[in-house]
Enzyme design. Structure first.
Site, PDB file in Angstrom:
ATOM      1  NE  ARG A  78      26.262  30.804  -1.719  1.00 11.27           N
ATOM      2  CZ  ARG A  78      27.204  30.280  -0.941  1.00 11.27           C
ATOM      3  NH1 ARG A  78      28.344  29.863  -1.440  1.00 11.27           N
ATOM      4  NH2 ARG A  78      27.013  30.145   0.360  1.00 11.27           N
ATOM      5  CG  HIS A 123      29.574  32.955   3.838  1.00 11.02           C
ATOM      6  ND1 HIS A 123      29.330  32.430   2.585  1.00 11.02           N
ATOM      7  CD2 HIS A 123      30.778  32.473   4.206  1.00 11.02           C
ATOM      8  CE1 HIS A 123      30.361  31.673   2.214  1.00 11.02           C
ATOM      9  NE2 HIS A 123      31.249  31.679   3.178  1.00 11.02           N
ATOM     10  CD  GLU A 169      31.154  25.795   3.501  1.00 11.13           C
ATOM     11  OE1 GLU A 169      31.989  26.128   4.357  1.00 11.13           O
ATOM     12  OE2 GLU A 169      31.472  25.514   2.335  1.00 11.13           O
ATOM     13  CG  ASN A 298      29.340  25.593  -0.485  1.00 11.67           C
ATOM     14  OD1 ASN A 298      28.601  25.825  -1.446  1.00 11.67           O
ATOM     15  ND2 ASN A 298      29.481  26.428   0.528  1.00 11.67           N
ATOM     16  CE1 TYR A 300      36.196  25.487  -2.541  1.00 13.53           C
ATOM     17  CE2 TYR A 300      34.546  24.892  -0.905  1.00 13.53           C
ATOM     18  CZ  TYR A 300      35.120  25.828  -1.755  1.00 13.53           C
ATOM     19  OH  TYR A 300      34.609  27.092  -1.833  1.00 13.53           O
ATOM     20  CD  GLU A 371      31.507  28.369  -0.872  1.00 14.37           C
ATOM     21  OE1 GLU A 371      32.540  27.758  -0.508  1.00 14.37           O
ATOM     22  OE2 GLU A 371      30.882  29.141  -0.127  1.00 14.37           O
TER      23      GLU A 371
HETATM   24  C1  PNW Z   1      34.171  27.358   2.396  1.00 13.49           C
HETATM   25  N1  PNW Z   1      36.871  22.361   5.493  1.00 13.49           N
HETATM   26  O1  PNW Z   1      34.858  27.148   3.598  1.00 13.49           O
HETATM   27  C2  PNW Z   1      33.486  28.689   2.561  1.00 13.49           C
HETATM   28  O2  PNW Z   1      32.130  28.694   2.270  1.00 13.49           O
HETATM   29  C3  PNW Z   1      34.213  29.822   1.901  1.00 13.49           C
HETATM   30  O3  PNW Z   1      33.925  30.995   2.595  1.00 13.49           O
HETATM   31  C4  PNW Z   1      35.695  29.526   1.827  1.00 13.49           C
HETATM   32  O4  PNW Z   1      36.434  30.598   1.371  1.00 13.49           O
HETATM   33  C5  PNW Z   1      35.864  28.321   0.931  1.00 13.49           C
HETATM   34  O5  PNW Z   1      35.064  27.237   1.356  1.00 13.49           O
HETATM   35  C6  PNW Z   1      37.308  27.846   0.817  1.00 13.49           C
HETATM   36  O6  PNW Z   1      37.806  27.459   2.055  1.00 13.49           O
HETATM   37  C7  PNW Z   1      35.345  25.943   4.010  1.00 13.49           C
HETATM   38  O7  PNW Z   1      37.752  22.384   6.360  1.00 13.49           O
HETATM   39  C8  PNW Z   1      36.311  25.944   4.981  1.00 13.49           C
HETATM   40  O8  PNW Z   1      36.410  21.291   5.062  1.00 13.49           O
HETATM   41  C9  PNW Z   1      36.831  24.766   5.489  1.00 13.49           C
HETATM   42  C10 PNW Z   1      36.351  23.566   4.995  1.00 13.49           C
HETATM   43  C11 PNW Z   1      35.375  23.553   4.008  1.00 13.49           C
HETATM   44  C12 PNW Z   1      34.873  24.739   3.524  1.00 13.49           C
END
Ligand code: PNW
Length: 462
Positions: A78, A123, A169, A298, A300, A371
């Site tokens: 991707r 992006h 996002e 995505n 995290y 992601e």
């Molecule tokens: C994503 N938050 O960004 C992006 O899709 C990527 O480009 C980035 O490198 C990756 O996650 C890691 O940060 C985010 O604040 C940035 O919740 C901030 C947030 C979530 C995703």
């Protein structure tokens, strides 16, 4: 038993990147500036004064990078297409052939290695000309600009690209770009994020409509959107906290997914945001409803949510609560939870709960995790990077994904973020998310232990 055996045989295994974070060559071969070039030029916006000018120099090293992916055994990659590399001023009045050539070579190289290209169209690197002269995503006309650009990409790459992601996002663009102002274009408002989100949804839907009418009949690919969402766990078992967690998820993910799967913004948003939340016309609603062939996610981290008291707490590198005051929510984390260098907590079960939440709310759509990953302070020691914490993260999150599938969630693929250490937006090069270490002086790549771990999982016979 390798991890792979816990997943369906046709499960998609990939890694992910984005153009501005890895390509570099920002001023080369006719690429126009984007809002991230401009943002990096503003003093104090990005840690250490970093920018994506050079990034990982992937523009010149993509063959080496794709060979590294092939070595890991992934079947999909991707990446994102840089709008200003294709259309330097954002409009299709000038097509930059060098940009077309670059992505053609990249796509062909993937296919030569048996890797399916998954292309993201946006992006976050909006052509700066569209920001300066047309007010960027605050302008409803951006939806047509985006659809025109998307059509150029379908036309040139759609014979080989069979999976398209329109917008990465929208939440980040709206909240971090226009609410908190920590990402480009750096604006702070409690009105603009809702307008920007509305225009992003329409841009997505218009691009999908064009793809389905003009390109899909011949190209027969799939197209969808990727949204990001953390899990929100009720802080206590109280009714108020359970409602707070639900509301937090609605403001995070349902904001974008409800219009696409259910035809309107969530009731909670209508109630709490009131007249600041745009209203879909009937024609817009019809365009947006059903506009994603798959649910791109995505994910995290996880936080506790509770009904807000007097003050709103934020506790991450980016204030990832969104506009918390609009939601009347407090966010917190368990001090026992391990954290990555982003200060994002490692909570694998949150991923499973989120997958179930999506499956329940949207009638079990096909989901791709586009992601998932973590940043740690990696350094080579005797030429090797021992990132055991990242291996533990991936193993635990994937275990929860496998459980979700067993329990009936239609999860079809998983992309690790990221293939390479890269330009981590406002954090610059200080946050390393890669499966491959990048020495940003020499541009040397070193597969981390986590890359070798993936390889072992994906190639169980060795
Ligand atoms: C994503 N938050 O960004 C992006 O899709 C990527 O480009 C980035 O490198 C990756 O996650 C890691 O940060 C985010 O604040 C940035 O919740 C901030 C947030 C979530 C995703």
């Amino acid at each position: 038993m390798s991890l792979k055996t816990k997943f369906p045989t046709d499960f998609v295994w990939g890694t992910a990147t984005s153009a501005y974070q890895i390509e570099g060559a920002a001023a080369l071969d006719g690429r126009g500036p984007s809002i991230w070039d401009a943002f990096c030029d503003e003093a104090g916006r990005v840690a250490n004064g970093d920018s994506g000018d050079q990034a990982c120099d992937h523009y010149h090293r993509f063959r080496e990078d794709i060979a590294l992916m092939a070595d890991m055994g992934v079947t999909a990659y991707r990446f994102s297409i840089s709008w200003p590399r294709i259309l330097p001023d954002g409009t299709n009045s000038t097509l930059n052939q060098a940009g077309i050539d670059f992505y053609n070579a990249l796509i062909d190289c993937c296919l030569e290695h048996g890797i399916q290209p998954w292309a993201t169209l946006y992006h976050w690197d909006l052509p700066q000309a569209l920001q300066e002269h047309e007010d960027g995503w605050l302008n409803p006309a951006m939806a047509d600009r985006f659809a025109d650009y998307a059509a150029v990409c379908f036309e040139h790459f759609g014979d080989r690209v069979k999976h398209w992601i329109t917008i990465n996002e929208a939440w980040v663009v709206a909240i971090l770009g226009y609410g908190q102002g920590v990402f480009a274009p750096g604006r702070t408002s409690n009105v603009e994020p809702y307008q920007v989100a509305h225009h992003l949804l329409l841009a997505h839907a218009k691009a999908v409509d064009i793809y389905r009418r003009q390109f899909k009949p011949a190209q027969s690919g799939l197209i969808g959107i990727t949204n990001n969402c953390d899990w929100r766990e009720p802080k206590t078992d109280s009714q108020a906290d359970r409602e707070a967690a639900q509301r937090a998820l609605e403001f995070f993910l349902a904001w974008f997914a409800d219009p696409i799967y259910l035809g309107n913004y969530p009731d909670s948003m209508r109630e709490y945001v009131a007249e600041r939340l745009p209203v879909f016309t009937e024609a817009e609603r019809d365009l947006v409803l059903g506009s994603s062939d798959f649910f791109g996610l995505n994910h995290y981290t996880t936080m506790y949510a509770s009904q807000s008291g007097d003050q709103v707490q934020e506790s991450a590198v980016y204030g990832n609560g969104g506009l918390s005051e609009d939601q009347q929510i407090d966010l917190s984390v368990d001090p026992q939870w391990k954290k990555t260098t982003m200060q994002w907590a490692v909570v694998p079960w949150g991923c499973r709960k989120l997958l179930h939440w999506i499956a329940d709310r949207y009638k079990n759509p096909p989901i791709y995790i586009t992601e998932n990953g973590c940043a740690y302070d990696d350094h080579p020691v005797d030429g090797e990077v021992h990132d055991q914490a990242r291996i533990d993260y991936y193993a635990a999150y994937l275990e929860e994904c496998a459980h979700a599938i067993e329990q009936g969630v239609d999860l079809r693929g998983y992309f690790a973020w990221s293939m390479l250490d890269n330009f981590e937006w406002a954090s610059g090069y200080g946050q390393r998310f890669g499966l491959h270490y990048v020495n940003f002086e020499t541009m040397e790549r070193i597969p981390k232990a986590s890359a070798r771990w993936f390889k072992a999982q994906l190639n169980p016979e060795g």
